[in-house]
Motif scaffolding. Sequence first.
Motif, short mmCIF file in Angstrom:
data_model
loop_
_atom_site.label_atom_id
_atom_site.label_comp_id
_atom_site.label_asym_id
_atom_site.label_seq_id
_atom_site.Cartn_x
_atom_site.Cartn_y
_atom_site.Cartn_z
N GLN A 23 4.22 4.68 -13.39
CA GLN A 23 4.70 5.69 -12.44
C GLN A 23 5.84 5.19 -11.56
OE1 GLN A 23 1.80 4.05 -12.17
NE2 GLN A 23 1.27 3.63 -10.03
N GLN A 50 10.21 9.48 -2.61
CA GLN A 50 8.81 9.21 -2.95
C GLN A 50 7.94 9.26 -1.70
OE1 GLN A 50 9.56 5.43 -4.93
NE2 GLN A 50 8.89 6.28 -6.88
N ASP A 103 7.67 12.86 -0.42
CA ASP A 103 6.81 13.66 -1.29
C ASP A 103 5.36 13.15 -1.30
OD1 ASP A 103 8.92 15.21 -1.90
OD2 ASP A 103 9.21 14.47 -3.95
N SER A 104 5.05 12.26 -0.40
CA SER A 104 3.68 11.71 -0.31
C SER A 104 3.22 11.09 -1.62
CB SER A 104 2.69 12.81 0.11
OG SER A 104 3.12 13.41 1.30
N ARG A 105 4.12 10.33 -2.23
CA ARG A 105 3.74 9.64 -3.46
C ARG A 105 3.46 8.16 -3.19
NH1 ARG A 105 4.86 12.52 -8.08
NH2 ARG A 105 5.87 14.52 -7.71
N GLY A 164 -0.48 9.15 -9.05
CA GLY A 164 0.38 10.15 -8.45
C GLY A 164 0.78 9.84 -7.02
N THR A 165 -0.02 9.04 -6.33
CA THR A 165 0.27 8.74 -4.93
C THR A 165 0.44 7.24 -4.71
OG1 THR A 165 -2.09 8.70 -4.46
CG2 THR A 165 -0.92 10.76 -4.02
N GLU A 219 3.32 5.22 -6.00
CA GLU A 219 4.59 4.95 -6.70
C GLU A 219 5.42 3.96 -5.91
OE1 GLU A 219 6.98 8.27 -7.73
OE2 GLU A 219 5.39 9.35 -8.77
N ARG A 243 3.87 0.40 -2.89
CA ARG A 243 3.00 1.53 -3.25
C ARG A 243 2.05 1.87 -2.12
NH1 ARG A 243 1.69 -1.55 -8.17
NH2 ARG A 243 3.43 -1.26 -9.61
#
Lengths: 398, 460
Positions: A112, A175, A178-180, A189-190, A192, A279
Amino acid sequence: MSDPQAWIPGDPRSRPTRENILSGLRGTDSGGADLVQMLTPEGVRVRDERFEPYAADVDVAALKDLYRDMVLVRRADREGNALQRQGQLGIWVPLLGQEAAQIGAGRALAPQDMAFPSYREHGVAWCRGIDPTDLLGIFRGTDNGSWDPIETRSHLYTIVTGNQCLTATGYAMGQLFDSRVGGSPGDTGTNEATMCFFGDGATSQGDVHEGFVWAAAYDAPVVFYCQNNQWAISVPLEKQTRVPLYQRARGYGFPGIRVDGNDVLACLAVSRWALEECRSGNGPVLIEAFTYRMDSHTTSDDATRYRLADEVELWKLKDPIERVRVNLVREHGVEPEFFADVDAEADALAERLRAFCLAMPDPPPDRIFSEVYADPSPQVEAQKAEYLAYHASFEGGE
Amino acid sequence: MIGVRQEFRLPDVGEGLTEAEIVGWQVAAGDTVTVNQVLVEIETAKAVVELPSPFAGTVGELLAEPGATVQVGTPIIAIETAGGPAPGDEADAGAKIGEAGKDGRIATLVGYGPRQGTARRRPRRGGGAAPRSPSAPPAPPAPPGEPAAARETTAPNGSAHPNGERVPLATPPVRKLAKDLGVDLRSLAGSGATGAITRDDVRAAASAPAEQAVPAGGTTAGAPAPGRGGSRREPIRSVRKATAAAMVSSAFTAPHVTEFLAVDVTATMALRDRLRGTRAYAEVKLTPLAFVAKAVCLAARRTPEVNASWDEAAGEIVYYDHVQLGIAAATPRGLIVPKIRDADTLDLAGLAGALGELTATARSGKTPPADLANGTFTITNVGVFGVDTGTPILNPGEAAILALGAIKPAPWVVDGELAVRTVCQLALSFDHRLVDGEQGSRFLADVGALLEDPGLALTW
């Protein structure tokens, strides 16, 4: 009273003599006390307390995989160089000597994550699943990059030095917005991160500085991965900085780590740590992979005109592939068959690359117009129609 | 298997190199070589490099001596391969480096410089009758008796366009200028050194008076007018179209009356100079227009008829509580009239600030459509173009419009003596359906009086 001519590493007023260089005092041969290393040039596995947990899962099978990666990308790189010399490519940018720095970082990237390469990251491209044949169009001048950046999670090569640092920082900020970032462990998904690749020469560019500033101000989840290969074309590092590059990060307000860029294990561990930091929302991080460009800057360059062969000879002893091979044999008893198999696989890859290159068709005339805009633009469509009509006006044309 | 003789041509190992010197051979005739085995060392202007063999086989012949300077593309070694075509040759890649392929094209592999005598251009299809670009307008039919080919030769300064028109030589900034000014480059003859069209050519064409080239019932519509020094035709678009519609509607609905007044604005200009030095006006650009706007708002309070509208359908006259003040602005896209909302509620600094903002927005083409609608009174500052006055046409639906002329020193009678004063002319057009000469004259006189003696404002 000291001799004013004496070489004092780090003092810009002194210059190394030939003897200094021969005896390894030039400063480019050693990363200093802060260097993170897990595999010595002699192939001895050493512990690094801080980063040991990030290499704990690397067993003999994983180490063999890293070895295979490095051999294959080196072989592909040498074939690319040869194809240029034979007139099949306009230019080639060799990665020779930087295999560990690229494979270590490339294998630390999770699916990701997003990678932003410069133009030398053939090893990173390999780790992102981009076939070496996909690199050829750029260097043959038939394409601007043929892989899908979304699908491969790897941006196209950036030719403008350091420019990708801005793009990567912006992407990483996205990122974050977008709360990734910072999700619960295991949720891809969260969780990255972005990794941006550049060289020591790029650190003298405003783009890199701006990227650092923005990334720091926004806590952007980006790992700035600087492969310090000691030479910005013909400009040596000592003409670009008064402090080791990794120490610059402190001025921007984020951590900087210097890792032995010829040690694939250390590069993997430090990159894993840095990506983890990003991350989980603790980015950015600067990694300086301390390595050496064994070949010229590109095929258009002749490194023998500005650097001494002695320096290259010194770095041959620190070869990133050889130390893994020695370690695999001495500490894990890996049989010669494994190495022969990898060599055969590398030769097959080179042959495939060559055959592909020789058979590469010229792109159709309308290729230049495709994938310019997401939605059709009337202006581009009109230009395309005009251009195709021009082509069709020749006898024997399409 | 029969051996095949393959030749290795000197590649361009740099970027755009044309030749290299053979430094030394590392193989000799009869040697067996493998792919990528180093054959020779060469020196270019940039570097000494080793050339690896593209073929596996036996060296047949060395075709260049050490020390010789060889042009890029020249064969330097012949190698007998084991038989069959070399890898890649069987594929559709076609001809080898520099050779002409089946279709007559030279295989232009990357990095190969031009070679003398071998480069051939593919012939164009049948003279000028090339297929048309689907996007291009239809070319005008050739005049009878003129061969199609001859038309291309009349284009000395450009290449032929697929549809037969010539594409004139002009640098990108000049093309941009031509586009902005609506000049068709194809109608120009270049005066530049190489026949290229220059900025001056474009400007000259743009400022040339448009001829009434189309006779009544003309049949040439849609085609460029023949001959040089002719007219140009341009589709009527957006702002131009809207302006035309508004002006026609206004001129043929509202009976216009225009009155003129010359005003001594020396006192106002002196006030402006004083105010400029004060802190309250440090951030705004205080223009004469701001004073005129203020005077209009004050005067409109005494003559509400000028801030009103004729509603034909309802059979009513609408008097507005506030002044929605339109300011006519010349922009690259044409005339637009953005509004200052409730201008009568603003003080002078507020008006000056609003004016600055509105003109900057208008010039950058970013005025939102809502800002253009629902005005009640308009000021047009024709003075900025250096003219004294004019007869402005009403913005449709509004009762009056004021034109501000150039402000300049002029002879003026003060206390029976001739003096040099700062003077400007005001022109007020009004809709005679709802504003009579009396109200119009009073309003104009009020505006003039305020500009002549700004202190009067205290008394109103």
